[in-house]
Design an enzyme around this catalytic site. Sequence first.
Site, PDB file in Angstrom:
ATOM      1  N   ASP A  61      -7.004  12.471  -4.894  1.00 15.19           N
ATOM      2  CA  ASP A  61      -7.492  11.178  -4.293  1.00 15.19           C
ATOM      3  C   ASP A  61      -8.544  10.642  -5.024  1.00 15.19           C
ATOM      4  O   ASP A  61      -8.911   9.266  -5.066  1.00 15.19           O
ATOM      5  CB  ASP A  61      -8.012  11.392  -2.937  1.00 15.19           C
ATOM      6  CG  ASP A  61      -6.733  11.638  -2.106  1.00 15.19           C
ATOM      7  OD1 ASP A  61      -5.573  11.212  -2.343  1.00 15.19           O
ATOM      8  OD2 ASP A  61      -6.607  11.934  -0.891  1.00 15.19           O
ATOM      9  N   SER A  85      -1.073   8.382   5.945  1.00 14.03           N
ATOM     10  CA  SER A  85      -1.053   9.310   4.802  1.00 14.03           C
ATOM     11  C   SER A  85      -0.136  10.393   5.256  1.00 14.03           C
ATOM     12  O   SER A  85      -0.033  10.669   6.497  1.00 14.03           O
ATOM     13  CB  SER A  85      -2.470   9.609   4.575  1.00 14.03           C
ATOM     14  OG  SER A  85      -2.690  10.511   3.744  1.00 14.03           O
ATOM     15  N   GLN A 145      -5.931  15.471   5.113  1.00 16.16           N
ATOM     16  CA  GLN A 145      -4.785  13.904   5.198  1.00 16.16           C
ATOM     17  C   GLN A 145      -4.794  13.474   6.815  1.00 16.16           C
ATOM     18  O   GLN A 145      -4.798  12.277   6.948  1.00 16.16           O
ATOM     19  CB  GLN A 145      -3.493  14.226   4.715  1.00 16.16           C
ATOM     20  CG  GLN A 145      -3.473  14.546   3.224  1.00 16.16           C
ATOM     21  CD  GLN A 145      -4.393  13.737   2.410  1.00 16.16           C
ATOM     22  OE1 GLN A 145      -4.095  12.541   2.310  1.00 16.16           O
ATOM     23  NE2 GLN A 145      -5.552  13.965   1.779  1.00 16.16           N
ATOM     24  N   ASN A 179      -3.437  -1.951   7.004  1.00 17.95           N
ATOM     25  CA  ASN A 179      -2.971  -1.560   8.163  1.00 17.95           C
ATOM     26  C   ASN A 179      -1.258  -2.203   8.537  1.00 17.95           C
ATOM     27  O   ASN A 179      -0.929  -2.741   7.417  1.00 17.95           O
ATOM     28  CB  ASN A 179      -3.696  -1.891   9.414  1.00 17.95           C
ATOM     29  CG  ASN A 179      -4.051  -3.609   9.372  1.00 17.95           C
ATOM     30  OD1 ASN A 179      -3.283  -4.297   8.906  1.00 17.95           O
ATOM     31  ND2 ASN A 179      -5.213  -3.884  10.138  1.00 17.95           N
ATOM     32  N   TYR A 218      -5.766  -5.792  -2.574  1.00 19.32           N
ATOM     33  CA  TYR A 218      -6.268  -5.945  -1.231  1.00 19.32           C
ATOM     34  C   TYR A 218      -7.004  -4.436  -1.160  1.00 19.32           C
ATOM     35  O   TYR A 218      -6.610  -3.452  -1.315  1.00 19.32           O
ATOM     36  CB  TYR A 218      -5.245  -5.903  -0.359  1.00 19.32           C
ATOM     37  CG  TYR A 218      -5.867  -6.160   1.314  1.00 19.32           C
ATOM     38  CD1 TYR A 218      -5.996  -7.197   1.712  1.00 19.32           C
ATOM     39  CD2 TYR A 218      -5.943  -4.760   2.043  1.00 19.32           C
ATOM     40  CE1 TYR A 218      -6.434  -7.311   2.991  1.00 19.32           C
ATOM     41  CE2 TYR A 218      -6.458  -4.897   3.305  1.00 19.32           C
ATOM     42  CZ  TYR A 218      -6.843  -6.156   3.723  1.00 19.32           C
ATOM     43  OH  TYR A 218      -7.025  -6.321   5.247  1.00 19.32           O
ATOM     44  N   HIS A 267      -7.283  10.720   7.788  1.00 19.25           N
ATOM     45  CA  HIS A 267      -7.073   9.313   7.455  1.00 19.25           C
ATOM     46  C   HIS A 267      -6.928   8.669   8.715  1.00 19.25           C
ATOM     47  O   HIS A 267      -7.321   7.365   8.908  1.00 19.25           O
ATOM     48  CB  HIS A 267      -5.903   9.073   6.582  1.00 19.25           C
ATOM     49  CG  HIS A 267      -6.081   9.251   5.050  1.00 19.25           C
ATOM     50  ND1 HIS A 267      -6.801   8.319   4.429  1.00 19.25           N
ATOM     51  CD2 HIS A 267      -5.997  10.289   4.388  1.00 19.25           C
ATOM     52  CE1 HIS A 267      -6.990   8.972   3.272  1.00 19.25           C
ATOM     53  NE2 HIS A 267      -6.515  10.058   3.134  1.00 19.25           N
ATOM     54  N   GLU A 280      36.806 -13.955 -15.455  1.00 21.74           N
ATOM     55  CA  GLU A 280      35.843 -14.434 -14.610  1.00 21.74           C
ATOM     56  C   GLU A 280      36.154 -15.940 -14.487  1.00 21.74           C
ATOM     57  O   GLU A 280      35.488 -16.442 -13.558  1.00 21.74           O
ATOM     58  CB  GLU A 280      34.443 -14.036 -15.010  1.00 21.74           C
ATOM     59  CG  GLU A 280      34.226 -12.605 -14.746  1.00 21.74           C
ATOM     60  CD  GLU A 280      32.797 -12.455 -15.097  1.00 21.74           C
ATOM     61  OE1 GLU A 280      32.020 -13.385 -15.623  1.00 21.74           O
ATOM     62  OE2 GLU A 280      32.299 -11.215 -14.764  1.00 21.74           O
ATOM     63  N   HIS A 290       2.334  13.314  -0.348  1.00 20.74           N
ATOM     64  CA  HIS A 290       1.956  14.293  -1.182  1.00 20.74           C
ATOM     65  C   HIS A 290       2.601  15.692  -0.792  1.00 20.74           C
ATOM     66  O   HIS A 290       2.587  16.000   0.140  1.00 20.74           O
ATOM     67  CB  HIS A 290       0.206  14.638  -0.748  1.00 20.74           C
ATOM     68  CG  HIS A 290      -0.631  13.116  -0.800  1.00 20.74           C
ATOM     69  ND1 HIS A 290      -0.826  12.737   0.353  1.00 20.74           N
ATOM     70  CD2 HIS A 290      -1.143  12.680  -1.782  1.00 20.74           C
ATOM     71  CE1 HIS A 290      -1.536  11.596   0.104  1.00 20.74           C
ATOM     72  NE2 HIS A 290      -1.793  11.636  -1.485  1.00 20.74           N
TER      73      HIS A 290
END
Length: 377
Positions: free
Chosen positions: A310, A206, A228, A183, A101, A231, A364, A277
């Site tokens: 990145d 992020s 960052q 998302n 995706y 984002h 068992e 990160h």
Amino acid sequence: MDFELESYVAGILRDIRERGIEAVREYSKKFDNYDGPFRVTEEEFREAVESIPERDRETILRTVERLWEYHERQKPKEELFVKNGSLYGLIYRPIRRIGIYVPGGKPLPSTLMMVAVPAKIAGVKEIAVTIPPKNGKINPYVLYVAKLLGIDEVYKLGGVQAIGAMAYGVGMKKVDKIFGPGNKFVNEAKRQVFGVVGIDSLAGPSEIAVIADETAEREYVLADLLSQLEHGKDSRAWLLTTSGELAEYCSREGIEVILCESLEECAEKANEIAPEHLEIITARPMELVDLIENAGAIYLGSYTPVPAADYFLGVNHVLPTGGAAKFSGVLTVRDFLKPISLAQVSREEFLSERELGLRLAEIEGMAFHRRSMEVRK
């Protein structure tokens, strides 16, 4: 848990399971304003490739080469050993078919590179890519990357309907595992189809944390923190520092500044955060590495900013977020491989050691397990 989101996504997935392609078409029209053919044609690939300037083709090619060189070293070797005439170990086999995706808000060709390169190295035979269309078209840079990597199965599909189509095999052949960020709706859809297919992770907003001392260039640190936050509004940034001057300089909206007594305390705070990160910009950054337990990626020194990772360093930028670095890690070639246990036991070892199995079967209460071992002579 957002129960409203869970219920909403579950309803769409249920509808796709029950009504198939018609439901997918309706959601595509509703959410992406698209009602045309889903699969990208060869003509569309050709137009996209021709539209990419030569300079940008070279940029993408060199980036792919760097990614390939870095990730090729990750491919595991079969781990076999012989004991008492018996063979044991692990062999690795690639997942046959995956789905990737690619988000459509800001088309991210780098995401396709980061996922598809290790998949190709692992030997994945079939790759399907979905990306939300904009004005009925797919970003030409994404199509160029796909073509460069030998992927011809790309679909104009986004959102929950893309995850449902890949997971249930609607409008395409069902995939075995889904990769790629999205998302909150995409993440929730991935969570709900887990078990029907595999998923890589549930990537959230992020994150960056920077450990810095008084030797750090304050402009570098601030630029990295802000990179960052770019984002989206849910992105998070932390500065963990022993420098009051740096703390004051980086006190901006969206940046959480934590002033610490020592670098060891900074490392401890970083482990609590478990950031996606982590940059360490100190006089001797390597000395802190052993103290870090939880981070998706660690970047050392003044010239290893997150944006470089990145894009062009060759390391992977698909990383755990939301504290998931406490139990998971960066995407690697191994994520596209299945370890399979292998054993061939000699008669001598089996007969000399089977008493262990016979007794455990008794403990068992598994009579037929015992019989399976007992009949062999």
